[in-house]
Enzyme design. Structure first.
Site, mmCIF file in Angstrom:
data_model
loop_
_atom_site.group_PDB
_atom_site.id
_atom_site.type_symbol
_atom_site.label_atom_id
_atom_site.label_comp_id
_atom_site.label_asym_id
_atom_site.label_seq_id
_atom_site.Cartn_x
_atom_site.Cartn_y
_atom_site.Cartn_z
ATOM 1 N N TYR A 22 -8.621 -88.487 10.253
ATOM 2 C CA TYR A 22 -7.420 -88.651 11.650
ATOM 3 C C TYR A 22 -5.981 -88.963 11.044
ATOM 4 O O TYR A 22 -5.489 -87.872 11.828
ATOM 5 C CB TYR A 22 -8.503 -88.956 11.908
ATOM 6 N N GLU A 44 -8.668 -88.154 24.417
ATOM 7 C CA GLU A 44 -7.885 -89.370 24.978
ATOM 8 C C GLU A 44 -8.366 -90.064 26.154
ATOM 9 O O GLU A 44 -8.590 -91.240 26.348
ATOM 10 C CB GLU A 44 -6.360 -89.917 24.372
ATOM 11 N N TRP A 52 -12.451 -95.347 19.447
ATOM 12 C CA TRP A 52 -11.634 -93.789 19.085
ATOM 13 C C TRP A 52 -13.106 -92.902 17.704
ATOM 14 O O TRP A 52 -13.076 -92.315 18.365
ATOM 15 C CB TRP A 52 -10.438 -94.282 17.954
#
Length: 183
Positions: A22, A44, A52
């Site tokens: 990522y 998000e 995350w």
């Protein structure tokens, strides 16, 4: 600690690789496709209160559950679709987050009608300070608190800070002309 240095300190290797992929290929890079921008916003929003890493592990599940982040399809979701999402163990089953995704898709369609695209709406408001962005997002979208807005805008190259200047990916991102550089 920056996201860049946090990755270096991770254990085990599988966690490090998930974040590295990522970090090296997505975080801070401009996104020009409205559906992908919408997808990042969904991710998000769903990260709020969670790690995350949890969201990255479920990214494909999110993509499948939300019709490949197709804004028009998600905006047309029915009550049955809401229930399907709330029963999908592959995603975050939070009613506020599910409702936000559907309502935000409807909002983006309206923004596309007025500005031509979600990306152009963002560009129209650039540059703004983080507090100005937060106020605009709170007025425009559902479930978009300060941290969500900050991470969303950094992750798509609208706000500086996704990478430290000594990070190898930083120079690559500069070649992509992030919006924060166009101030």
């Amino acid at each position: 600690m920056s996201y860049c240095s946090a990755i270096e300190n991770m254990q085990p290797e599988s966690r490090k690789e998930l974040h590295k992929k990522y970090h090296d290929n997505h975080y801070g890079f401009p996104i020009h496709d409205d559906n992908e921008l919408f997808g990042r916003l969904i991710m998000e929003i769903n990260q709020a209160g969670l790690s995350w890493e949890t969201i990255l592990k479920k990214e494909e599940n999110f993509r499948n559950a939300y019709s490949s982040f197709n804004i028009k399809k998600v905006a047309a979701y029915t009550e049955e679709d809401r229930e399907r999402l709330l029963n999908d163990s592959g995603i975050i089953r939070n009613k506020l987050k599910v409702n936000a995704a559907i309502e935000n898709a409807k909002t983006i369609i309206e923004l596309q009608k007025e500005f031509g695209s979600f990306e152009k709406w963002l560009e129209h408001h650039h540059p703004k300070t983080l507090p100005e962005w937060m106020k605009l997002f709170k007025k425009t979208f559902k479930f978009t608190g300060g941290e969500i807005v900050n991470e969303f805008l950094m992750s798509i190259g609208f706000l500086k800070g996704a990478h430290s200047e000594n990070c190898l990916v930083y120079q690559t991102i500069l070649k992509h002309e992030p919006m924060w550089k166009k101030v």
